[in-house]
Scaffold this motif. Structure first.
Motif, PDB file in Angstrom:
ATOM      1  N   ALA A 191       0.832  -1.206   0.000  1.00 23.65           N
ATOM      2  CA  ALA A 191       0.000   0.000   0.000  1.00 23.65           C
ATOM      3  C   ALA A 191       0.866   1.256   0.000  1.00 23.65           C
ATOM      4  O   ALA A 191       0.599   2.211  -0.746  1.00 23.65           O
ATOM      5  N   TRP A 192       1.882   1.287   0.830  1.00 22.68           N
ATOM      6  CA  TRP A 192       2.768   2.457   0.867  1.00 22.68           C
ATOM      7  C   TRP A 192       3.422   2.685  -0.494  1.00 22.68           C
ATOM      8  O   TRP A 192       3.513   3.826  -0.956  1.00 22.68           O
ATOM      9  N   HIS A 193       3.862   1.602  -1.139  1.00 23.31           N
ATOM     10  CA  HIS A 193       4.494   1.763  -2.453  1.00 23.31           C
ATOM     11  C   HIS A 193       3.495   2.257  -3.506  1.00 23.31           C
ATOM     12  O   HIS A 193       3.861   3.024  -4.396  1.00 23.31           O
ATOM     13  N   TRP A 194       2.258   1.820  -3.403  1.00 25.58           N
ATOM     14  CA  TRP A 194       1.235   2.260  -4.361  1.00 25.58           C
ATOM     15  C   TRP A 194       0.842   3.713  -4.132  1.00 25.58           C
ATOM     16  O   TRP A 194       0.708   4.498  -5.083  1.00 25.58           O
ATOM     17  N   PHE A 195       0.621   4.075  -2.884  1.00 23.02           N
ATOM     18  CA  PHE A 195      -0.034   5.348  -2.590  1.00 23.02           C
ATOM     19  C   PHE A 195       0.913   6.501  -2.253  1.00 23.02           C
ATOM     20  O   PHE A 195       0.517   7.664  -2.362  1.00 23.02           O
ATOM     21  N   VAL A 196       2.113   6.206  -1.812  1.00 24.95           N
ATOM     22  CA  VAL A 196       3.027   7.263  -1.380  1.00 24.95           C
ATOM     23  C   VAL A 196       4.245   7.279  -2.300  1.00 24.95           C
ATOM     24  O   VAL A 196       5.036   6.322  -2.288  1.00 24.95           O
ATOM     25  N   ARG A 294      -3.892  12.085  10.834  1.00 27.41           N
ATOM     26  CA  ARG A 294      -3.887  12.891   9.617  1.00 27.41           C
ATOM     27  C   ARG A 294      -3.658  12.035   8.373  1.00 27.41           C
ATOM     28  O   ARG A 294      -3.735  12.530   7.253  1.00 27.41           O
ATOM     29  N   GLU A 295      -3.382  10.753   8.599  1.00 30.77           N
ATOM     30  CA  GLU A 295      -3.176   9.868   7.459  1.00 30.77           C
ATOM     31  C   GLU A 295      -3.526   8.440   7.868  1.00 30.77           C
ATOM     32  O   GLU A 295      -3.296   8.031   9.007  1.00 30.77           O
ATOM     33  N   THR A 296      -4.101   7.696   6.930  1.00 32.21           N
ATOM     34  CA  THR A 296      -4.527   6.338   7.259  1.00 32.21           C
ATOM     35  C   THR A 296      -4.430   5.422   6.052  1.00 32.21           C
ATOM     36  O   THR A 296      -4.618   5.842   4.904  1.00 32.21           O
ATOM     37  N   VAL A 297      -4.130   4.170   6.322  1.00 36.17           N
ATOM     38  CA  VAL A 297      -4.286   3.070   5.367  1.00 36.17           C
ATOM     39  C   VAL A 297      -5.172   2.040   6.034  1.00 36.17           C
ATOM     40  O   VAL A 297      -4.907   1.639   7.176  1.00 36.17           O
ATOM     41  N   PHE A 298      -6.238   1.630   5.357  1.00 35.34           N
ATOM     42  CA  PHE A 298      -7.148   0.644   5.949  1.00 35.34           C
ATOM     43  C   PHE A 298      -7.720  -0.256   4.870  1.00 35.34           C
ATOM     44  O   PHE A 298      -7.739   0.094   3.684  1.00 35.34           O
ATOM     45  N   MET A 331      -7.516  10.947  -1.460  1.00 27.70           N
ATOM     46  CA  MET A 331      -8.000   9.592  -1.197  1.00 27.70           C
ATOM     47  C   MET A 331      -7.789   8.718  -2.426  1.00 27.70           C
ATOM     48  O   MET A 331      -8.003   9.156  -3.556  1.00 27.70           O
ATOM     49  N   ALA A 332      -7.366   7.503  -2.190  1.00 22.37           N
ATOM     50  CA  ALA A 332      -7.197   6.522  -3.266  1.00 22.37           C
ATOM     51  C   ALA A 332      -7.507   5.142  -2.712  1.00 22.37           C
ATOM     52  O   ALA A 332      -7.436   4.907  -1.500  1.00 22.37           O
ATOM     53  N   ALA A 333      -7.848   4.230  -3.613  1.00 19.63           N
ATOM     54  CA  ALA A 333      -8.151   2.853  -3.208  1.00 19.63           C
ATOM     55  C   ALA A 333      -7.635   1.902  -4.276  1.00 19.63           C
ATOM     56  O   ALA A 333      -7.614   2.229  -5.465  1.00 19.63           O
ATOM     57  N   LYS A 334      -7.218   0.708  -3.861  1.00 17.57           N
ATOM     58  CA  LYS A 334      -6.685  -0.265  -4.807  1.00 17.57           C
ATOM     59  C   LYS A 334      -6.913  -1.680  -4.303  1.00 17.57           C
ATOM     60  O   LYS A 334      -6.806  -1.952  -3.100  1.00 17.57           O
ATOM     61  N   ILE A 343     -10.306  -4.480  -0.392  1.00 16.32           N
ATOM     62  CA  ILE A 343      -9.531  -3.450  -1.061  1.00 16.32           C
ATOM     63  C   ILE A 343      -8.812  -2.634   0.013  1.00 16.32           C
ATOM     64  O   ILE A 343      -9.212  -2.618   1.174  1.00 16.32           O
ATOM     65  N   THR A 344      -7.735  -1.972  -0.387  1.00 18.12           N
ATOM     66  CA  THR A 344      -6.975  -1.132   0.528  1.00 18.12           C
ATOM     67  C   THR A 344      -7.159   0.329   0.156  1.00 18.12           C
ATOM     68  O   THR A 344      -7.093   0.688  -1.027  1.00 18.12           O
ATOM     69  N   CYS A 345      -7.381   1.161   1.156  1.00 18.32           N
ATOM     70  CA  CYS A 345      -7.631   2.587   0.944  1.00 18.32           C
ATOM     71  C   CYS A 345      -6.566   3.428   1.644  1.00 18.32           C
ATOM     72  O   CYS A 345      -6.056   3.033   2.702  1.00 18.32           O
ATOM     73  N   HIS A 346      -6.275   4.562   1.070  1.00 21.96           N
ATOM     74  CA  HIS A 346      -5.328   5.518   1.654  1.00 21.96           C
ATOM     75  C   HIS A 346      -5.974   6.899   1.666  1.00 21.96           C
ATOM     76  O   HIS A 346      -6.525   7.344   0.648  1.00 21.96           O
ATOM     77  N   ILE A 347      -5.923   7.566   2.794  1.00 17.01           N
ATOM     78  CA  ILE A 347      -6.454   8.919   2.915  1.00 17.01           C
ATOM     79  C   ILE A 347      -5.435   9.770   3.648  1.00 17.01           C
ATOM     80  O   ILE A 347      -4.894   9.368   4.683  1.00 17.01           O
TER      81      ILE A 347
END
Length: 350
Positions: A191-196, A294-298, A331-334, A343-347
């Motif tokens: 998730a970190w590699h995808w979203f950040v 202030r930031e989340t992956v779930f 916000m993104a999801a994958k 699915i994994t979400c990042h906000i």
């Protein structure tokens, strides 16, 4: 080029098809989907000639949830002789936009994985032939994809290098760290590699930050946070791995994650709780709107039916809540490779 090929996790072809129809129609492009259950791919055929290439150029690949990769392609090329695959495929490549590199890929299925050795061998030989024929050049904006259904049946197409997944088959390959307490650790790393983006890691994923892991036990996601030198509050009634507790960076709270409230606002909150997606969505909204992180992956665990509809509903609930509270956010999801029925979400709150 009115065919759009999308790779996905086997079993999620219907979700991938529903999503690409929505995305295409938002761009004013119309067509129909062809799919086969558990095949690992979807074909979206546009009514307008050349519309598939326009779609991959103009729509944002990063906003697709269920597609691992997309390729604007020609109709299937079949009945190729096993004695000479290169010559007929070279003729087809001449019909495509100029490319800088080539990937020869199978579907992510049992049958497809049996094709992997052939794909690796053919990719090397075909790439050399393309360069000798001056059909590849580093300055070109596209990547050539050859999707091998069999050794004599292929889809040929292109994907914009800057608007597609950079990995073969759209899959980021990660090695399981033996020190981690569970394989779920790879979900957060992926998730970190995808979203950040890499240039943001030093600021957003770095030492000294404070985080909470909801539903933490035995500590797969906590391990990733500790690896980045964060200080973690691990919330779970179950036991945490002793190695994590010995790090001095983890405080274990044996509480219900749905009722836990942090004493102070945190930088990160991560969550991989197995529960209904609507209930997890409510929990995420409570944390974000109250400013507890202030930031989340779930992760959102998906139901057996209406999975795409449920995903869109949950994400819409979060968007509405944040906008009504006056937050600016990203916000993104994958549907990640290491995800299954989730699915994994990042906000990030901006």
């Amino acid at each position: 080029m009115n065919h759009l090929l999308l790779y996905c996790r086997p079993g999620f072809e219907k979700e991938c098809a529903a999503e690409i129809r929505d995305v295409a129609e938002a761009e004013g492009i119309y067509g129909y989907c062809k799919l086969e259950d558990n095949s690992g791919y979807v074909l979206y055929v546009t009514h307008e000639s050349g519309a598939a290439l326009r779609l991959v150029d103009e729509a944002d690949f990063s906003k697709l949830i269920f597609a691992r990769q997309w390729v604007a392609c020609l109709p299937v090329v079949d009945e190729i002789s096993a004695d000479d695959r290169i010559s007929p495929l070279l003729e087809k490549v001449a019909e495509l936009p100029p490319c800088q590199s080539v990937m020869v890929e199978p579907a992510d299925t049992t049958d497809g994985r049996e094709m992997q050795r052939f794909c690796n061998s053919f990719s090397s030989a075909f790439s050399q032939k393309l360069r000798r024929s001056k059909l590849l050049a580093d300055a070109n904006p596209y990547r050539l994809h050859i999707f091998a259904l069999t050794g004599t049946c292929f889809y040929l197409g292109v994907a914009p290098v800057e608007n597609s997944a950079p990995w073969p088959m759209g899959i980021m390959r990660l090695k399981f760290p033996n020190a981690a307490p569970s394989r779920s650790t790879l979900k957060l790393e992926e998730a970190w590699h995808w979203f950040v983006p890499p240039h943001e890691w030093q600021h957003y994923i770095s030492g000294g930050l404070k985080a909470a892991d909801l539903g933490a036990a035995p500590g797969g996601w906590t391990w990733q946070l500790v690896k980045q030198n964060m200080f973690v509050t691990a919330v779970d009634n179950g036991p945490m791995a002793e190695s994590l507790m010995e790090s001095g960076q983890v405080t274990h709270k044996p509480e219900d994650a749905f009722t836990f409230q942090p004493a102070k606002n945190l930088d990160w909150m991560v969550c991989d709780i197995v529960d209904k997606p609507a209930r997890v969505t409510d929990l995420m909204i409570r944390w974000l709107v109250n400013g507890w992180c202030r930031e989340t992956v779930f992760n959102l665990k998906l139901p057996m039916k209406q999975r795409y509809t449920e995903v869109r509903s949950c994400l819409a609930m979060i968007e509405t809540a944040l906008e009504e509270a006056g937050f600016k956010y990203r916000m993104a999801a994958k549907h990640l490779y290491h995800d299954r029925e989730e699915i994994t979400c990042h906000i990030r709150i901006l």
